[in-house]
Scaffold this motif. Sequence first.
Motif, PDB file in Angstrom:
ATOM      1  N   GLY A 117       0.833  -1.193   0.000  1.00  0.00           N
ATOM      2  CA  GLY A 117       0.000   0.000   0.000  1.00  0.00           C
ATOM      3  C   GLY A 117       0.868   1.243   0.000  1.00  0.00           C
ATOM      4  O   GLY A 117       0.720   2.134   0.831  1.00  0.00           O
ATOM      5  N   CYS A 118       1.784   1.316  -0.951  1.00  0.00           N
ATOM      6  CA  CYS A 118       2.863   2.306  -0.931  1.00  0.00           C
ATOM      7  C   CYS A 118       2.407   3.724  -1.244  1.00  0.00           C
ATOM      8  O   CYS A 118       3.187   4.663  -1.077  1.00  0.00           O
ATOM      9  N   GLY A 119       1.155   3.894  -1.708  1.00  0.00           N
ATOM     10  CA  GLY A 119       0.685   5.238  -2.008  1.00  0.00           C
ATOM     11  C   GLY A 119       1.555   5.925  -3.041  1.00  0.00           C
ATOM     12  O   GLY A 119       1.925   5.335  -4.062  1.00  0.00           O
ATOM     13  N   ALA A 120       1.915   7.179  -2.761  1.00  0.00           N
ATOM     14  CA  ALA A 120       2.706   7.965  -3.708  1.00  0.00           C
ATOM     15  C   ALA A 120       4.197   7.685  -3.632  1.00  0.00           C
ATOM     16  O   ALA A 120       5.000   8.394  -4.255  1.00  0.00           O
ATOM     17  N   GLY A 121       4.596   6.665  -2.863  1.00  0.00           N
ATOM     18  CA  GLY A 121       5.957   6.148  -2.953  1.00  0.00           C
ATOM     19  C   GLY A 121       7.001   6.782  -2.071  1.00  0.00           C
ATOM     20  O   GLY A 121       8.187   6.442  -2.177  1.00  0.00           O
ATOM     21  N   CYS A 146       9.609 -13.544  -2.287  1.00  0.00           N
ATOM     22  CA  CYS A 146      10.483 -12.576  -2.960  1.00  0.00           C
ATOM     23  C   CYS A 146      11.229 -11.640  -2.014  1.00  0.00           C
ATOM     24  O   CYS A 146      12.227 -11.048  -2.416  1.00  0.00           O
ATOM     25  N   PHE A 147      10.768 -11.486  -0.774  1.00  0.00           N
ATOM     26  CA  PHE A 147      11.250 -10.377   0.042  1.00  0.00           C
ATOM     27  C   PHE A 147      11.753 -10.841   1.414  1.00  0.00           C
ATOM     28  O   PHE A 147      11.265 -11.820   1.971  1.00  0.00           O
ATOM     29  N   GLU A 148      12.726 -10.068   1.925  1.00  0.00           N
ATOM     30  CA  GLU A 148      13.218 -10.287   3.294  1.00  0.00           C
ATOM     31  C   GLU A 148      12.587  -9.324   4.288  1.00  0.00           C
ATOM     32  O   GLU A 148      12.660  -9.545   5.501  1.00  0.00           O
ATOM     33  N   PHE A 149      11.990  -8.244   3.797  1.00  0.00           N
ATOM     34  CA  PHE A 149      11.376  -7.250   4.677  1.00  0.00           C
ATOM     35  C   PHE A 149      10.101  -6.744   4.033  1.00  0.00           C
ATOM     36  O   PHE A 149      10.089  -6.388   2.847  1.00  0.00           O
ATOM     37  N   ALA A 150       9.017  -6.749   4.809  1.00  0.00           N
ATOM     38  CA  ALA A 150       7.730  -6.201   4.367  1.00  0.00           C
ATOM     39  C   ALA A 150       7.309  -5.104   5.333  1.00  0.00           C
ATOM     40  O   ALA A 150       7.589  -5.169   6.533  1.00  0.00           O
ATOM     41  N   TYR A 151       6.603  -4.131   4.792  1.00  0.00           N
ATOM     42  CA  TYR A 151       6.288  -2.937   5.567  1.00  0.00           C
ATOM     43  C   TYR A 151       4.943  -2.399   5.124  1.00  0.00           C
ATOM     44  O   TYR A 151       4.685  -2.293   3.919  1.00  0.00           O
ATOM     45  N   ASP A 152       4.067  -2.116   6.075  1.00  0.00           N
ATOM     46  CA  ASP A 152       2.880  -1.325   5.733  1.00  0.00           C
ATOM     47  C   ASP A 152       2.663  -0.261   6.795  1.00  0.00           C
ATOM     48  O   ASP A 152       2.802  -0.509   7.989  1.00  0.00           O
ATOM     49  N   TRP A 153       2.361   0.930   6.339  1.00  0.00           N
ATOM     50  CA  TRP A 153       2.190   2.084   7.209  1.00  0.00           C
ATOM     51  C   TRP A 153       0.784   2.640   7.015  1.00  0.00           C
ATOM     52  O   TRP A 153       0.450   3.138   5.950  1.00  0.00           O
ATOM     53  N   LEU A 154      -0.044   2.500   8.068  1.00  0.00           N
ATOM     54  CA  LEU A 154      -1.405   3.032   8.051  1.00  0.00           C
ATOM     55  C   LEU A 154      -2.203   2.480   6.870  1.00  0.00           C
ATOM     56  O   LEU A 154      -2.940   3.204   6.203  1.00  0.00           O
TER      57      LEU A 154
END
Length: 206
Positions: free
Chosen positions: A42-46, A100-108
């Motif tokens: 959910g990266c939004g505008a990046g 595919c990934f070692e780190f996942a992140y979601d913010w709000l």
Amino acid sequence: MDRIYSEFSPDEIPWHMATPPPALVELVESRRVTPCRAVDLGCGAGNHAVWLALQGFDVTGLELSAAAVARAQELARAKGAACRFAIVDLLEPLTAFDGCFEFAYDWLVLHHVFPADRARYAANVHRMLRHGGLYLSVCFSEDDRGIAGEGKCRQPQLGTQLYLSSEREIRVLFEPLFDVLELATVDVEGTRSPHRAVRALMRKRA
């Protein structure tokens, strides 16, 4: 989301933060998370994906809104950041990103996902991560007073629908799939007012 990112400027979007949040910065600067293949959900505008890329991460940003992805791609070009972005529904099967990934992140992000859909979301994150991968999730707490309304379901400005969580709900959701390393209700900065949020740092189980 497409309407919001098409019709509103960044300053009018309440979750749009130009700088990365301290919770993410602390993980990186302390080297608890080091440069690796990472996904911003959910990266939004990046903004956060671009920041991670500039710290040396190999970043993919996933986002439902094509208008948001267009903004993210423009920002990455302007900053000289080598990010990839894809338009996806995070509640649908995403087998192309398995392991595919070692780190996942979601913010709000998670408070936009209602309880009936959350198990699918959690399963998708689990599948994207490699064994032992870390996952940082931060979503609005049921104790938040920065969003108008009462109760767990709220409708703030721009017409979005939110479901606010307790620490217990987050633990029950993720513990079948992840080791919950840290779980706390914390203060987070907002564009208009501070918020209370549930912060969870987790590690994928096999």
